[in-house]
Every structure is written in C-alpha cells, then in structure tokens.
Design a protein around this motif. Sequence first.
Motif, mmCIF file in Angstrom:
data_model
loop_
_atom_site.group_PDB
_atom_site.id
_atom_site.type_symbol
_atom_site.label_atom_id
_atom_site.label_comp_id
_atom_site.label_asym_id
_atom_site.label_seq_id
_atom_site.Cartn_x
_atom_site.Cartn_y
_atom_site.Cartn_z
ATOM 1 N N VAL A 103 0.840 -1.200 0.000
ATOM 2 C CA VAL A 103 0.000 0.000 0.000
ATOM 3 C C VAL A 103 0.877 1.253 0.000
ATOM 4 O O VAL A 103 0.624 2.213 -0.754
ATOM 5 N N GLU A 104 1.907 1.232 0.859
ATOM 6 C CA GLU A 104 2.803 2.390 0.926
ATOM 7 C C GLU A 104 3.533 2.590 -0.399
ATOM 8 O O GLU A 104 3.687 3.724 -0.876
ATOM 9 N N LEU A 105 3.986 1.459 -0.996
ATOM 10 C CA LEU A 105 4.687 1.552 -2.273
ATOM 11 C C LEU A 105 3.765 2.079 -3.362
ATOM 12 O O LEU A 105 4.165 2.907 -4.185
ATOM 13 N N SER A 106 2.505 1.567 -3.355
ATOM 14 C CA SER A 106 1.536 2.050 -4.338
ATOM 15 C C SER A 106 1.291 3.540 -4.169
ATOM 16 O O SER A 106 1.196 4.286 -5.159
ATOM 17 N N THR A 107 1.217 3.974 -2.907
ATOM 18 C CA THR A 107 1.031 5.407 -2.641
ATOM 19 C C THR A 107 2.217 6.214 -3.153
ATOM 20 O O THR A 107 2.047 7.274 -3.772
ATOM 21 N N ILE A 108 3.424 5.680 -2.899
ATOM 22 C CA ILE A 108 4.641 6.368 -3.357
ATOM 23 C C ILE A 108 4.680 6.439 -4.888
ATOM 24 O O ILE A 108 4.996 7.479 -5.472
ATOM 25 N N VAL A 109 4.334 5.301 -5.527
ATOM 26 C CA VAL A 109 4.331 5.255 -6.995
ATOM 27 C C VAL A 109 3.320 6.253 -7.557
ATOM 28 O O VAL A 109 3.603 6.981 -8.525
ATOM 29 N N ASN A 110 2.122 6.266 -6.937
ATOM 30 C CA ASN A 110 1.092 7.205 -7.402
ATOM 31 C C ASN A 110 1.534 8.651 -7.222
ATOM 32 O O ASN A 110 1.299 9.501 -8.093
ATOM 33 N N LYS A 111 2.168 8.928 -6.074
ATOM 34 C CA LYS A 111 2.655 10.291 -5.840
ATOM 35 C C LYS A 111 3.749 10.652 -6.851
ATOM 36 O O LYS A 111 3.763 11.770 -7.387
ATOM 37 N N ALA A 112 4.663 9.685 -7.083
ATOM 38 C CA ALA A 112 5.740 9.937 -8.045
ATOM 39 C C ALA A 112 5.175 10.162 -9.447
ATOM 40 O O ALA A 112 5.626 11.054 -10.181
ATOM 41 N N ASP A 113 4.154 9.342 -9.800
ATOM 42 C CA ASP A 113 3.530 9.495 -11.114
ATOM 43 C C ASP A 113 2.810 10.839 -11.211
ATOM 44 O O ASP A 113 2.870 11.514 -12.244
ATOM 45 N N TYR A 114 2.165 11.225 -10.115
ATOM 46 C CA TYR A 114 1.479 12.522 -10.088
ATOM 47 C C TYR A 114 2.480 13.671 -10.268
ATOM 48 O O TYR A 114 2.258 14.590 -11.072
ATOM 49 N N LEU A 115 3.595 13.588 -9.521
ATOM 50 C CA LEU A 115 4.604 14.637 -9.623
ATOM 51 C C LEU A 115 5.218 14.673 -11.022
ATOM 52 O O LEU A 115 5.498 15.760 -11.562
ATOM 53 N N GLU A 116 5.416 13.473 -11.602
ATOM 54 C CA GLU A 116 5.982 13.433 -12.957
ATOM 55 C C GLU A 116 5.034 14.094 -13.956
ATOM 56 O O GLU A 116 5.460 14.863 -14.828
ATOM 57 N N ASN A 117 3.736 13.785 -13.826
ATOM 58 C CA ASN A 117 2.764 14.385 -14.742
ATOM 59 C C ASN A 117 2.629 15.888 -14.505
ATOM 60 O O ASN A 117 2.400 16.640 -15.450
ATOM 61 N N GLN A 118 2.780 16.296 -13.229
ATOM 62 C CA GLN A 118 2.766 17.726 -12.950
ATOM 63 C C GLN A 118 3.950 18.425 -13.618
ATOM 64 O O GLN A 118 3.826 19.548 -14.132
ATOM 65 N N SER A 119 5.116 17.736 -13.604
ATOM 66 C CA SER A 119 6.296 18.319 -14.241
ATOM 67 C C SER A 119 6.148 18.376 -15.761
ATOM 68 O O SER A 119 6.799 19.177 -16.425
ATOM 69 N N ARG A 120 5.261 17.524 -16.313
ATOM 70 C CA ARG A 120 5.023 17.500 -17.765
ATOM 71 C C ARG A 120 3.782 18.312 -18.151
ATOM 72 O O ARG A 120 3.396 18.319 -19.315
ATOM 73 N N ARG A 121 3.172 18.957 -17.172
ATOM 74 C CA ARG A 121 1.879 19.603 -17.398
ATOM 75 C C ARG A 121 1.914 20.623 -18.536
ATOM 76 O O ARG A 121 0.953 20.750 -19.298
ATOM 77 N N ASN A 122 3.012 21.365 -18.658
ATOM 78 C CA ASN A 122 3.109 22.398 -19.694
ATOM 79 C C ASN A 122 3.798 21.889 -20.960
ATOM 80 O O ASN A 122 4.120 22.681 -21.847
#
Length: 255
Positions: A103-122
């Motif tokens: 669960v913690e790893l999934s949360t970390i992966v989701n957060k990392a994926d979210y941050l990556e997509n945020q960095s690609r937002r523009n």
Amino acid sequence: MPTRGQKQSDDDFVSIGTLKEMLAQQKAQYEDLLQRQQSTFQSFISTVMDSNNKRMDSLIREVQEIKDSLQYSQAEIEDSKTKQQDQNQSIKDVESKLDRVGVELSTIVNKADYLENQSRRNNILIDGVPDNKQENWTQCEQKVREILKDKLKLDPLKIEIERSHRNGKFQEDGRPRPIVAKLLRYKDKEVIMQKAKFLRGSNIYINEDFSEAVRQKRKDLLPEMRAARERGNVAYLRFDRLVVHPPRDAPRGSS
C-alpha cells in the motif's frame, strides 16, 4: 501238635496279613504315583505360569514401550503443531507487513507518477517532424516555432518555450524522434492543443506529454474509445480516463 483246624486258621491269618501287606504296598505305590503326578502337574502348572508370566511381562513392557512411544510422538506432534502455528503466525505477520508495504509503495508510486505528470503539465509532444543527427536544442526549438506559425497560425513570439529537445536516440532508419517542448505557460499549451486540429492531413501530430503509466492507460482505452465513436457518441481521452457522451444535437435519450 496242632490240629487240622488250627493249621487252616494259621493259613487264613497268613493270607490276610499278606493281603494287608500287599494292600499297603499298593497304597504306597499309588501314593507315590499320585505324589509324582502331583509334582509333575505342579511343575507343569508352574512352567505354564512362569511362561505366561514372562509373556505377560513382555506384553506389559511392549505396551509400556508403545505407550511411551505414543506419548513421545504426541509430544512431538504437539510441538510440531506449536511450531506450525508460530510459523503460520509469522507468515501472517510477514503478509500483513507486505500488504502495508504494498500500500505504501503504491502510494509512493502514485505520488511519483502525479509529480511526474505535474512536471510534464506544460509540455507538448510533437511527432513527425524531420530529424537530424546533428540537430541541437536551438534548431529543435526553431522547428517548433515554425510549426506554430506555419501550421497552427499562431504568433510564435507570444508563446514562450522554456526548452525544446528530441526524445530518445537518433534512429538511423530515418524515423524522426518525437520533440518534447516545455512551455512557460499552461494557457499556451491549451491554445496549441485547440489548434492541433489544423494538422489533420499532415504527418505531424501534437499530443500532451504524460508519464509512461498514463500513456499505457490511454493506450488501453483506445479500443473502447473507437467503439464508442462507432456507436455515434462523442468520445475522447482526458488524462487517463475515457469521456463518452451523446452528440450535442442528438435527441434526448439517444446513445
């Protein structure tokens, strides 16, 4: 001189004495025989009893050994059960920890994926632009500005590009690498995506830039999106979700 009658009496007396003696001897013989038979019988009984006692002792020992063995085996079984229960509990504890870690790893992966997509937002991703092995960042950016001006009819001077580069290694077979253009403002990206329809019929495609996980989700949703469109619905992908609705001019209740 004894008379004839006296002689006969003496003979009778002798005969009775002899008979008594014979009877006494016979009695003694019988008594001896009985004694010997009794002794033999007693010896036989004693032998049988000794044998039976020995067998009983042996059986008792065997039963006791079996009992001891069963008790030892039972103790081992109980010990094994205890160890098995301890092992099962340990396994459950490990599984519980793994679940928490998952669960913690999934949360970390989701957060990392979210941050990556945020960095690609523009970012915008441009495919089909001719490639050159010696192309530098400045040349790559110039090609993006030419597309904005010539294909999308936009003023490239009003759109600020922070960075523009090719993604991946140069392909010797001539297939152009996609261009990743990072824009300063998200609104500029929205304008470009709205104008991307002007590229229809050309070999150039402009798409949003997403993480690998989101790209895979969008790829998996493509067949469902095409099927929805074939049914006459409006269908498009928004981030990692499929949006489907009837056309605006469709009668109410149609699908």
